[in-house]
Design a protein around this motif. Structure first.
Motif, PDB file in Angstrom:
ATOM      1  N   ILE A 164       0.839  -1.196   0.000  1.00  0.00           N
ATOM      2  CA  ILE A 164       0.000   0.000   0.000  1.00  0.00           C
ATOM      3  C   ILE A 164       0.875   1.247   0.000  1.00  0.00           C
ATOM      4  O   ILE A 164       2.079   1.177   0.263  1.00  0.00           O
ATOM      5  CB  ILE A 164      -0.955   0.049   1.222  1.00  0.00           C
ATOM      6  CG1 ILE A 164      -0.152   0.131   2.525  1.00  0.00           C
ATOM      7  CG2 ILE A 164      -1.885  -1.164   1.239  1.00  0.00           C
ATOM      8  CD1 ILE A 164      -1.021   0.382   3.748  1.00  0.00           C
ATOM      9  N   SER A 165       0.264   2.381  -0.301  1.00  0.00           N
ATOM     10  CA  SER A 165       0.943   3.672  -0.193  1.00  0.00           C
ATOM     11  C   SER A 165      -0.052   4.707   0.287  1.00  0.00           C
ATOM     12  O   SER A 165      -1.250   4.602   0.018  1.00  0.00           O
ATOM     13  CB  SER A 165       1.536   4.102  -1.540  1.00  0.00           C
ATOM     14  OG  SER A 165       0.512   4.253  -2.506  1.00  0.00           O
ATOM     15  N   GLU A 166       0.429   5.705   0.995  1.00  0.00           N
ATOM     16  CA  GLU A 166      -0.446   6.742   1.536  1.00  0.00           C
ATOM     17  C   GLU A 166      -0.824   7.775   0.486  1.00  0.00           C
ATOM     18  O   GLU A 166      -1.830   8.462   0.615  1.00  0.00           O
ATOM     19  CB  GLU A 166       0.227   7.439   2.717  1.00  0.00           C
ATOM     20  CG  GLU A 166       0.440   6.526   3.923  1.00  0.00           C
ATOM     21  CD  GLU A 166       1.070   7.256   5.086  1.00  0.00           C
ATOM     22  OE1 GLU A 166       1.404   8.453   4.924  1.00  0.00           O
ATOM     23  OE2 GLU A 166       1.230   6.643   6.161  1.00  0.00           O
ATOM     24  N   LYS A 167       0.005   7.898  -0.568  1.00  0.00           N
ATOM     25  CA  LYS A 167      -0.257   8.868  -1.621  1.00  0.00           C
ATOM     26  C   LYS A 167      -0.184   8.193  -2.985  1.00  0.00           C
ATOM     27  O   LYS A 167       0.555   7.234  -3.170  1.00  0.00           O
ATOM     28  CB  LYS A 167       0.748  10.022  -1.558  1.00  0.00           C
ATOM     29  CG  LYS A 167       0.662  10.858  -0.295  1.00  0.00           C
ATOM     30  CD  LYS A 167       1.671  11.999  -0.335  1.00  0.00           C
ATOM     31  CE  LYS A 167       1.590  12.847   0.925  1.00  0.00           C
ATOM     32  NZ  LYS A 167       2.592  13.960   0.889  1.00  0.00           N
ATOM     33  N   LYS A 168      -0.945   8.724  -3.939  1.00  0.00           N
ATOM     34  CA  LYS A 168      -0.894   8.215  -5.298  1.00  0.00           C
ATOM     35  C   LYS A 168       0.423   8.609  -5.953  1.00  0.00           C
ATOM     36  O   LYS A 168       1.014   9.628  -5.618  1.00  0.00           O
ATOM     37  CB  LYS A 168      -2.065   8.750  -6.122  1.00  0.00           C
ATOM     38  CG  LYS A 168      -3.432   8.262  -5.662  1.00  0.00           C
ATOM     39  CD  LYS A 168      -4.538   8.801  -6.537  1.00  0.00           C
ATOM     40  CE  LYS A 168      -5.901   8.279  -6.082  1.00  0.00           C
ATOM     41  NZ  LYS A 168      -6.998   8.790  -6.927  1.00  0.00           N
ATOM     42  N   GLY A 169       0.870   7.768  -6.902  1.00  0.00           N
ATOM     43  CA  GLY A 169       2.091   8.074  -7.619  1.00  0.00           C
ATOM     44  C   GLY A 169       3.350   7.638  -6.897  1.00  0.00           C
ATOM     45  O   GLY A 169       4.463   7.869  -7.375  1.00  0.00           O
ATOM     46  N   MET A 170       3.184   7.016  -5.731  1.00  0.00           N
ATOM     47  CA  MET A 170       4.338   6.568  -4.953  1.00  0.00           C
ATOM     48  C   MET A 170       4.516   5.059  -5.080  1.00  0.00           C
ATOM     49  O   MET A 170       3.549   4.332  -5.309  1.00  0.00           O
ATOM     50  CB  MET A 170       4.142   6.907  -3.466  1.00  0.00           C
ATOM     51  CG  MET A 170       4.118   8.368  -3.140  1.00  0.00           C
ATOM     52  SD  MET A 170       3.760   8.624  -1.372  1.00  0.00           S
ATOM     53  CE  MET A 170       5.103   7.705  -0.605  1.00  0.00           C
ATOM     54  N   LYS A 171       5.772   4.601  -4.928  1.00  0.00           N
ATOM     55  CA  LYS A 171       6.022   3.171  -4.817  1.00  0.00           C
ATOM     56  C   LYS A 171       5.314   2.668  -3.571  1.00  0.00           C
ATOM     57  O   LYS A 171       5.327   3.321  -2.530  1.00  0.00           O
ATOM     58  CB  LYS A 171       7.525   2.921  -4.718  1.00  0.00           C
ATOM     59  CG  LYS A 171       7.904   1.487  -4.426  1.00  0.00           C
ATOM     60  CD  LYS A 171       9.408   1.340  -4.280  1.00  0.00           C
ATOM     61  CE  LYS A 171       9.787  -0.076  -3.880  1.00  0.00           C
ATOM     62  NZ  LYS A 171      11.258  -0.235  -3.723  1.00  0.00           N
ATOM     63  N   LYS A 172       4.695   1.496  -3.667  1.00  0.00           N
ATOM     64  CA  LYS A 172       3.962   0.960  -2.528  1.00  0.00           C
ATOM     65  C   LYS A 172       4.875   0.129  -1.639  1.00  0.00           C
ATOM     66  O   LYS A 172       5.846  -0.490  -2.103  1.00  0.00           O
ATOM     67  CB  LYS A 172       2.765   0.144  -3.004  1.00  0.00           C
ATOM     68  CG  LYS A 172       1.723   1.001  -3.715  1.00  0.00           C
ATOM     69  CD  LYS A 172       0.455   0.217  -4.018  1.00  0.00           C
ATOM     70  CE  LYS A 172      -0.551   1.048  -4.796  1.00  0.00           C
ATOM     71  NZ  LYS A 172      -1.098   2.159  -4.045  1.00  0.00           N
ATOM     72  N   THR A 173       4.556   0.105  -0.359  1.00  0.00           N
ATOM     73  CA  THR A 173       5.365  -0.598   0.631  1.00  0.00           C
ATOM     74  C   THR A 173       4.684  -1.897   1.049  1.00  0.00           C
ATOM     75  O   THR A 173       3.501  -1.893   1.418  1.00  0.00           O
ATOM     76  CB  THR A 173       5.563   0.278   1.882  1.00  0.00           C
ATOM     77  OG1 THR A 173       6.172   1.519   1.491  1.00  0.00           O
ATOM     78  CG2 THR A 173       6.450  -0.426   2.900  1.00  0.00           C
TER      79      THR A 173
END
Length: 305
Positions: free
Chosen positions: A8-17
């Motif tokens: 998941i990621s907290e913001k769009k456009g980011m690599k997910k963790t």
């Protein structure tokens, strides 16, 4: 077939963790993920096999690098029809809503390798039933109702107009858990329309939806081509569509679509615009599954919800 990783990621456009486990929320997506919402791309999936292709190009990538929520193993995701039901673990049920995506801006991975697998091989899904999932959970393809979508358009059949109504119908049906197994475009020609419908009826496709050719112009003949194939008309379907969409635009009263049963198939004529099919399916979504249940002998009491 199984889940390899969840990210998941907290913001769009980011690599997910990657995370150990996740809670999926019906009609939304993964709790805490930026891509969750009331739209058709609630959860993204990418196969481990696809990620390995990029590793073979020398890229340092891992689970979540392509902004996928769920990394899978042992399943060709991009070969699944729209609306395919995927059961994950004991409870979660997803419905495939989109295959691949158009990248308007090139990501860092594309600039490094000159390629990216997510636009071609990643998929997106609705969450039809929520629950908790974790790495190692089994993935199953669940049998469900099948659909076929026929676009009737002279210009569309010649490639002079992009068909947006047909693909929109497939996405909307996916939100109801209905898998689109066939789709095609034909001109406003009586024999062409009938030939396709006859083939799909013979194949016992559960739901056949046409879009286009329901107006009053000289070339609009979809209802005329459909009616001879129908064994039992269901006028209430079109009455409901015209009544409710007529409150949005009075032009809805000029549409002449018909609906009915042919052998084991339910056929519904819808107008030709993306807006019109969206409004129409919103109307019939209230009773469509019950109608299919009844047609195929899965429900016997029409007097109860």
């Amino acid at each position: 077939m199984q889940v390899v990783s969840i990210s998941i990621s907290e913001k769009k456009g980011m690599k997910k963790t990657p995370i150990n486990k996740a809670k999926l929320i019906e009609g939304f997506g993964i709790e805490g993920d930026a891509h969750g919402g009331k739209w058709h791309r609630q959860v993204s999936l990418l196969a481990e096999e696809s990620i390995n292709k990029m590793k073979e190009l020398g890229l340092d990538v891992d689970y979540g690098s392509f902004a996928e929520n769920i990394t899978t193993r042992g399943i060709e995701l991009n070969q699944l029809p729209i609306g395919t039901l995927l059961k994950i673990g004991e409870d979660v049920l997803l419905s495939v809503s989109q295959i691949g995506k158009e990248c308007h801006t090139r990501c860092a991975i594309y600039h490094q390798a000159g390629d990216c697998v997510m636009p071609r091989e990643g998929i997106f899904a609705y969450v039809l039933k929520g629950g908790e999932i974790k790495a190692g959970d089994k993935i199953e393809i669940v049998e469900n109702y099948t659909a076929a979508v026929l676009t009737v358009s002279d210009k569309g059949s010649r490639g002079e107009r992009v068909d947006t109504a047909g693909p929109k119908i497939q996405t909307l049906l996916a939100s109801l858990g209905i898998t689109t197994v066939e789709s095609t475009i034909v001109p406003d020609d009586y024999e062409d329309i009938q030939n396709v419908l006859k083939d799909w009826i013979e194949d016992e496709i559960n739901l056949i939806i046409t879009t286009g050719g329901t107006g009053i112009s000289p070339r609009d003949i979809t209802p005329e081509a459909t009616l001879p194939l129908i064994d039992k008309q269901i006028p209430g379907i079109m009455e409901a569509i015209r009544y409710k969409t007529g409150k949005i635009t009075s032009r809805a009263y000029l549409t002449r679509g018909v609906a009915g049963v042919s052998k084991k198939s339910l056929i519904i004529n819808l107008p030709g615009s993306e807006k019109a099919v969206t409004e129409s399916i919103e109307v019939i979504s209230e009773f469509l599954i019950h109608g299919l249940d009844t047609l195929l002998g899965k429900s016997k009491d029409c007097g109860r919800k």
